[in-house]
Motif scaffolding. Structure first.
Motif, mmCIF file in Angstrom:
data_model
loop_
_atom_site.group_PDB
_atom_site.id
_atom_site.type_symbol
_atom_site.label_atom_id
_atom_site.label_comp_id
_atom_site.label_asym_id
_atom_site.label_seq_id
_atom_site.Cartn_x
_atom_site.Cartn_y
_atom_site.Cartn_z
ATOM 1 N N UNK A 3 0.914 -0.799 -0.037
ATOM 2 C CA UNK A 3 0.177 0.465 -0.607
ATOM 3 C C UNK A 3 0.729 1.394 0.445
ATOM 4 N N UNK A 4 0.281 2.107 -1.250
ATOM 5 C CA UNK A 4 1.899 3.141 -1.370
ATOM 6 C C UNK A 4 1.268 4.224 -0.132
ATOM 7 N N UNK A 5 1.299 4.683 0.264
ATOM 8 C CA UNK A 5 1.368 6.406 1.780
ATOM 9 C C UNK A 5 1.847 6.981 1.463
ATOM 10 N N UNK A 6 1.483 8.329 0.815
ATOM 11 C CA UNK A 6 2.022 9.237 0.328
ATOM 12 C C UNK A 6 1.672 10.743 0.255
ATOM 13 N N UNK A 7 2.382 11.719 0.404
ATOM 14 C CA UNK A 7 1.752 13.465 0.574
ATOM 15 C C UNK A 7 1.701 13.720 -1.306
ATOM 16 N N UNK A 8 2.204 11.960 -2.081
ATOM 17 C CA UNK A 8 2.692 12.999 -3.746
ATOM 18 C C UNK A 8 1.009 12.268 -4.472
ATOM 19 N N UNK A 34 -2.815 5.107 -0.398
ATOM 20 C CA UNK A 34 -3.932 6.730 0.380
ATOM 21 C C UNK A 34 -2.742 7.242 0.451
ATOM 22 N N UNK A 35 -4.027 8.130 0.645
ATOM 23 C CA UNK A 35 -3.169 9.924 0.748
ATOM 24 C C UNK A 35 -2.767 10.502 1.857
ATOM 25 N N UNK A 36 -1.222 10.798 1.536
ATOM 26 C CA UNK A 36 -1.528 11.389 3.717
ATOM 27 C C UNK A 36 -2.174 12.843 3.683
ATOM 28 N N UNK A 37 -2.114 13.223 5.042
ATOM 29 C CA UNK A 37 -2.532 12.521 6.132
ATOM 30 C C UNK A 37 -2.879 10.527 6.259
ATOM 31 N N UNK A 38 -3.449 9.896 6.530
ATOM 32 C CA UNK A 38 -3.765 9.160 6.338
ATOM 33 C C UNK A 38 -4.798 8.659 7.637
ATOM 34 N N UNK A 40 -9.790 4.612 6.857
ATOM 35 C CA UNK A 40 -9.239 4.329 5.367
ATOM 36 C C UNK A 40 -8.168 3.650 5.339
ATOM 37 N N UNK A 41 -7.354 3.477 6.425
ATOM 38 C CA UNK A 41 -6.003 2.985 6.236
ATOM 39 C C UNK A 41 -6.038 1.287 7.329
ATOM 40 N N UNK A 42 -7.391 1.337 8.189
ATOM 41 C CA UNK A 42 -8.375 -0.264 8.608
ATOM 42 C C UNK A 42 -8.864 -0.970 7.377
ATOM 43 N N UNK A 43 -9.597 0.226 6.933
ATOM 44 C CA UNK A 43 -10.500 -0.380 6.187
ATOM 45 C C UNK A 43 -9.673 -1.420 4.780
ATOM 46 N N UNK A 44 -8.407 -0.813 4.067
ATOM 47 C CA UNK A 44 -8.001 -1.531 3.327
ATOM 48 C C UNK A 44 -6.983 -2.337 3.889
ATOM 49 N N UNK A 45 -6.541 -2.152 4.612
ATOM 50 C CA UNK A 45 -5.656 -3.115 5.566
ATOM 51 C C UNK A 45 -6.530 -4.694 5.836
ATOM 52 N N UNK A 46 -7.086 -4.245 5.812
ATOM 53 C CA UNK A 46 -8.463 -5.625 6.867
ATOM 54 C C UNK A 46 -8.891 -6.353 5.196
#
Length: 272
Positions: A230-235, A250-254, A258-264
């Protein structure tokens, strides 16, 4: 018919969405459902479940049906007016035993010949569990089944900012995930050598090392190419990330949601 139902149940169990489930609560609820049947057939069900059992990672509806099938079959095979259901934790799994069965009938029964037990066995096996018959010291039959305890997912965060790792640790549900950190290439190599993570969270904007090249490397190496990244970045370049093999962006700030949904979703997709 039993084989067809069992195959369909196994398919549903493998494809259904899994979640962390309190096994004691699930079984106690299933027992409550089955009690009217027991009373109707003159069979009492005595249950001995430890106060604390390890959680399991399953579809609760599918596992509940499997347990229900086992108990229904047990009531039909009861030797007298009482069945005893006990549970214990044993070597990374929860072991369940149903006693009080009629020895004259049980040995002659093939588990696969009963549609209910065939379905239960298929569902349990889809989750890494088992269903079988054994005997105690008095040669009395015991119907047994097991469910593996859920293992916390290992998540490797590749990010030069330790505060980000702390944030992700607070975001992700306790007990479901173990979060590890790599702040540079050396640490990343060491973490990958130590243990294969189930999921990688990758920042691509880091001083002195290029996250895009890291993503390409992860997707080329045989030992890491199947790990979801999972790419987590401001870009804001999701097209590039996905083209290079990222499973999600996922765009920062995460946000926690969103994080829990994607990870699960990704961990369930990997068959955990």
């Amino acid at each position: 018919p039993a084989r067809g139902a069992a195959g369909e149940a196994a398919k549903l169990a493998r494809q259904s969405s899994r979640q962390l489930v309190d096994l004691r609560q699930l079984v106690e609820g299933t027992v409550e459902t089955i009690l009217p049947l027991g009373r109707h057939q003159g069979v009492a069900l005595q249950v001995d479940i430890p106060a604390s059992l390890p959680a399991v990672y399953v579809d609760p509806g599918m596992l509940r049906q499997a347990v229900l099938n086992v108990l229904c079959e047990g009531i039909g095979l009861a030797a007298a007016g009482v069945l005893h259901l006990t549970a214990a934790e044993c070597r990374g799994e929860t072991l369940w035993q149903l006693r009080g069965l009629d020895a004259a009938r049980v040995p002659a029964r093939d588990l696969a010949s009963s549609p209910g037990l065939a379905v239960a066995r298929s569902v349990l096996e889809a989750y890494g569990g088992r269903l079988w018959l054994e005997q105690d010291a008095e040669q009395s039959p015991i119907l047994c089944f097991s469910v593996p305890a859920a293992k916390p997912a290992s998540i490797l965060v590749i990010d030069d900012d330790p505060d980000v790792v702390g944030l992700y640790q607070r975001y992700l549900p306790a007990g479901e995930c173990v979060v590890r950190m790599a702040r540079n290439r050396g640490e990343m190599a060491a973490e990958l050598a130590r243990a294969r993570p189930d999921l990688i969270l990758l920042d691509v904007l880091m001083p002195q090392w290029d996250g895009w090249s890291i993503l390409q490397q992860l997707k080329v190496m045989p030992e890491t190419r199947e790990i979801p990244v999972v790419v987590c970045s401001v870009l804001s370049q999701p097209g590039l990330a996905l083209a290079l093999g990222a499973a999600e962006v996922l765009n920062k700030p995460v946000s926690q949601e969103a994080l829990v949904r994607v990870v699960r979703r990704l961990l369930a997709w990997e068959g955990r």
